[in-house]
Design a protein around this motif. Structure first.
Motif, PDB file in Angstrom:
ATOM      1  N   ALA A  46       0.752  -1.253  -0.070  1.00  0.00           N
ATOM      2  CA  ALA A  46      -0.166  -0.073   0.120  1.00  0.00           C
ATOM      3  C   ALA A  46       0.993   1.252   0.055  1.00  0.00           C
ATOM      4  CB  ALA A  46      -0.950  -0.006   1.279  1.00  0.00           C
ATOM      5  N   VAL A  47       0.589   1.878  -0.868  1.00  0.00           N
ATOM      6  CA  VAL A  47       1.379   3.384  -1.183  1.00  0.00           C
ATOM      7  C   VAL A  47       0.521   4.452  -0.574  1.00  0.00           C
ATOM      8  CG1 VAL A  47       2.700   4.906  -2.428  1.00  0.00           C
ATOM      9  CG2 VAL A  47       2.681   2.427  -3.111  1.00  0.00           C
ATOM     10  N   PHE A  48       1.004   5.246   0.436  1.00  0.00           N
ATOM     11  CA  PHE A  48       0.331   6.261   1.011  1.00  0.00           C
ATOM     12  C   PHE A  48       1.142   7.823   0.511  1.00  0.00           C
ATOM     13  CE2 PHE A  48      -0.175   2.752   3.895  1.00  0.00           C
ATOM     14  CZ  PHE A  48      -1.417   2.957   4.146  1.00  0.00           C
ATOM     15  N   GLU A  49       0.177   8.845   0.618  1.00  0.00           N
ATOM     16  CA  GLU A  49       0.765  10.092   0.038  1.00  0.00           C
ATOM     17  C   GLU A  49       1.842  10.532   1.085  1.00  0.00           C
ATOM     18  OE1 GLU A  49      -2.357  12.908  -0.325  1.00  0.00           O
ATOM     19  OE2 GLU A  49      -3.249  11.683  -1.990  1.00  0.00           O
ATOM     20  N   THR A  50       1.924  10.422   2.489  1.00  0.00           N
ATOM     21  CA  THR A  50       2.810  10.662   3.270  1.00  0.00           C
ATOM     22  C   THR A  50       3.309   9.848   4.231  1.00  0.00           C
ATOM     23  OG1 THR A  50       1.050  11.633   5.007  1.00  0.00           O
ATOM     24  CG2 THR A  50       1.737  13.286   3.403  1.00  0.00           C
ATOM     25  N   GLU A  51       4.562   9.668   4.815  1.00  0.00           N
ATOM     26  CA  GLU A  51       4.731   9.036   5.882  1.00  0.00           C
ATOM     27  C   GLU A  51       3.914   8.924   7.190  1.00  0.00           C
ATOM     28  OE1 GLU A  51       8.874   9.209   6.886  1.00  0.00           O
ATOM     29  OE2 GLU A  51       9.657   8.850   4.711  1.00  0.00           O
ATOM     30  N   ARG A  52       3.436  10.127   7.470  1.00  0.00           N
ATOM     31  CA  ARG A  52       2.556  10.303   8.649  1.00  0.00           C
ATOM     32  C   ARG A  52       1.287   9.373   8.358  1.00  0.00           C
ATOM     33  NH1 ARG A  52       0.173  16.140  11.103  1.00  0.00           N
ATOM     34  NH2 ARG A  52      -1.182  14.936  12.897  1.00  0.00           N
ATOM     35  N   ALA A  53       0.839   9.328   7.360  1.00  0.00           N
ATOM     36  CA  ALA A  53      -0.479   8.536   6.962  1.00  0.00           C
ATOM     37  C   ALA A  53      -0.146   6.926   7.006  1.00  0.00           C
ATOM     38  CB  ALA A  53      -0.928   9.099   5.580  1.00  0.00           C
ATOM     39  N   ARG A  56       0.032   6.169  10.690  1.00  0.00           N
ATOM     40  CA  ARG A  56      -1.213   6.103  11.339  1.00  0.00           C
ATOM     41  C   ARG A  56      -2.009   4.757  11.040  1.00  0.00           C
ATOM     42  NH1 ARG A  56      -4.318  11.358  10.342  1.00  0.00           N
ATOM     43  NH2 ARG A  56      -6.041  10.281  11.135  1.00  0.00           N
ATOM     44  N   ALA A  57      -1.747   4.382   9.809  1.00  0.00           N
ATOM     45  CA  ALA A  57      -2.511   3.034   9.226  1.00  0.00           C
ATOM     46  C   ALA A  57      -2.051   1.979   9.819  1.00  0.00           C
ATOM     47  CB  ALA A  57      -2.448   2.941   7.685  1.00  0.00           C
ATOM     48  N   VAL A  58      -0.485   1.925  10.145  1.00  0.00           N
ATOM     49  CA  VAL A  58      -0.132   0.723  10.664  1.00  0.00           C
ATOM     50  C   VAL A  58      -0.099   0.828  12.185  1.00  0.00           C
ATOM     51  CG1 VAL A  58       2.252  -0.120  11.228  1.00  0.00           C
ATOM     52  CG2 VAL A  58       1.794   0.611   9.167  1.00  0.00           C
ATOM     53  N   LYS A  59      -0.160   1.608  12.873  1.00  0.00           N
ATOM     54  CA  LYS A  59      -0.383   1.780  14.305  1.00  0.00           C
ATOM     55  C   LYS A  59      -2.044   1.630  14.436  1.00  0.00           C
ATOM     56  CE  LYS A  59      -0.075   4.837  18.332  1.00  0.00           C
ATOM     57  NZ  LYS A  59       0.029   6.063  18.806  1.00  0.00           N
ATOM     58  N   MET A  75      -0.604  -5.416   8.814  1.00  0.00           N
ATOM     59  CA  MET A  75       0.079  -4.402   8.170  1.00  0.00           C
ATOM     60  C   MET A  75       1.175  -4.086   8.748  1.00  0.00           C
ATOM     61  SD  MET A  75      -1.395  -0.434   6.945  1.00  0.00           S
ATOM     62  CE  MET A  75      -2.916  -1.245   6.267  1.00  0.00           C
ATOM     63  N   PHE A  76       2.533  -3.939   8.187  1.00  0.00           N
ATOM     64  CA  PHE A  76       3.939  -3.693   8.531  1.00  0.00           C
ATOM     65  C   PHE A  76       4.638  -2.646   7.807  1.00  0.00           C
ATOM     66  CE2 PHE A  76       2.922  -8.149   9.463  1.00  0.00           C
ATOM     67  CZ  PHE A  76       2.913  -8.050  10.971  1.00  0.00           C
ATOM     68  N   GLU A  77       5.300  -1.883   8.545  1.00  0.00           N
ATOM     69  CA  GLU A  77       6.103  -0.905   7.587  1.00  0.00           C
ATOM     70  C   GLU A  77       7.156  -1.576   6.746  1.00  0.00           C
ATOM     71  OE1 GLU A  77       9.437   2.771   8.353  1.00  0.00           O
ATOM     72  OE2 GLU A  77       8.602   1.807  10.098  1.00  0.00           O
TER      73      GLU A  77
END
Length: 279
Positions: A46-53, A56-59, A75-77
Motif C-alpha cells: 500500500a502506497v500512502f501520500e505521506t509517511e505520517r499517513a 497512522r495506518a500501521v498503528k 500491516m507492517f512498515e
C-alpha cells in the motif's frame, strides 16, 4: 490485472466466434475464474501520500489486524523502497524450490570454476612450472600478458555466472539479490586468487632458485626444507612481492575495468542490434 484478464477473454472469445466481442458482453463468471486462478504472493503493498499517513495506518491495525474475506490482514512498515521490489519474483515459493535453486546455482559456479581451471588455467600453470628459470631467466612480456589475461578471463567468467545464478535464485528484493551476488562472486574470486597465489609462489621460488640466492645465514635456497623458513627469506619475499604487484596491476585493478564496459555493455548492445536488424 483486469486488463490482462480481459485481453485473455477477448482472445478466447474471438477464437470461438470469429467476431470481436464487446467487453460488456463478457460474463462475470469467466472473469472471476481467471482472476481466482491467478497465482498470488500473499502480500500486498500500500502506497500512502505521506509517511505520517502510513504510520497512522500501521498503528491502527498493529494489534489484531483487520478481517478481509475470512482472512486476517496485518500491516507492517515496508523496509524496502518500491523500486527495489522484483515483482516477477513476488510469488509464494516453497522450501524445496529454494533448495533446488540454491544447489543448482552452487553446482553451476563449481562447474564454471572447473571449466576455467581446465581450459584456461592449467595450460598456463603447466607452462609456468616447466619454464627454465636458471641463470636469472624470467618469463617475458608475452608470458606476463598471458597471466594477466588468465586473471581477467577468470574474473569475467565468474562475474557473469554469479550474476546469472543470483538472478535465478528468485529474490523478492533487488538488495537481497545483490548481496547474494557479492557473496557468490567473492567466494569464486577467493578460489581464483588461491590458485593464482600457488602458481605465483612456485614461479617466485623457481626464480630465486635459478638465481642461486642464499638466505641471510648463507644457506642456499635449495637446502631450505621448511616452508616457513623459505617464506621468511628476503629473496623469496622480494620475488613474491614482485609477483603480487604484477597480479594486482594491471591484471586486477586496471585491465578488468577497461574491458568491463566493452564486454558487458557495448558487445551485448551490438549483438542485440544485429538480432533486431535481422528480423
Amino acid at each position: 490485472i483486469f486488463s490482462t484478464a480481459t485481453a485473455q477473454l477477448l482472445h478466447s472469445a474471438q477464437n470461438d466466434s470469429g467476431a470481436q466481442p464487446s467487453p460488456r458482453g463478457l460474463r462475470d463468471r469467466q472473469l472471476r475464474d481467471i482472476l481466482e486462478g491467478l497465482r498470488l504472493g500473499g502480500q500486498a503493498y500500500a502506497v500512502f501520500e505521506t509517511e505520517r499517513a502510513r504510520d497512522r495506518a500501521v498503528k491502527a491495525v498493529e494489534v489484531s489486524g483487520f478481517e478481509f474475506r475470512g482472512a486476517t490482514v496485518r500491516m507492517f512498515e515496508a523496509h524496502k523502497e518500491p523500486s527495489s521490489v522484483l515483482w516477477a519474483n513476488a510469488v509464494r515459493r516453497g522450501f524445496r524450490w529454494t533448495l533446488r535453486r540454491t544447489v543448482t546455482g552452487l553446482a553451476t559456479i563449481l562447474a564454471a570454476l572447473f571449466v576455467w581451471f581446465v581450459a584456461f588455467y592449467t595450460p598456463f600453470a603447466v607452462y609456468s612450472m616447466s619454464f627454465d628459470y636458471s641463470f636469472g631467466r624470467e618469463p617475458g612480456v608475452v608470458q606476463n600478458l598471458a597471466f594477466s589475461m588468465v586473471v581477467v578471463i577468470g574474473n569475467a567468467i565468474m562475474y557473469l555466472i554469479c550474476a546469472l545464478v543470483a538472478e535465478r535464485m528468485g529474490f523478492k528484493y533487488r538488495d537481497d539479490r545483490e548481496v547474494c551476488y557479492m557473496l557468490l562472486y567473492g567466494g569464486a574470486c577467493l578460489c581464483n586468487v588461491f590458485l593464482d597465489m600457488i602458481v605465483s609462489s612456485w614461479m617466485a621460488y623457481r626464480i630465486v632458485l635459478g638465481n642461486g640466492m642464499p638466505t641471510f645465514q648463507g644457506i642456499p635456497i635449495a637446502n631450505v626444507t621448511s616452508i616457513g623458513m623459505l617464506f621468511e627469506t628476503f629473496a623469496m619475499q622480494r620475488s613474491m612481492g614482485h609477483a603480487l604487484y604484477e597480479y594486482a596491476f594491471p591484471s586486477t585493478f586496471l585491465v578488468p575495468f577497461v574491458l568491463e564496459p566493452i564486454v558487458t555493455i557495448y558487445i551485448p548492445w551490438k549483438v542485440m542490434v544485429w538480432v533486431v536488424r535481422s528480423r
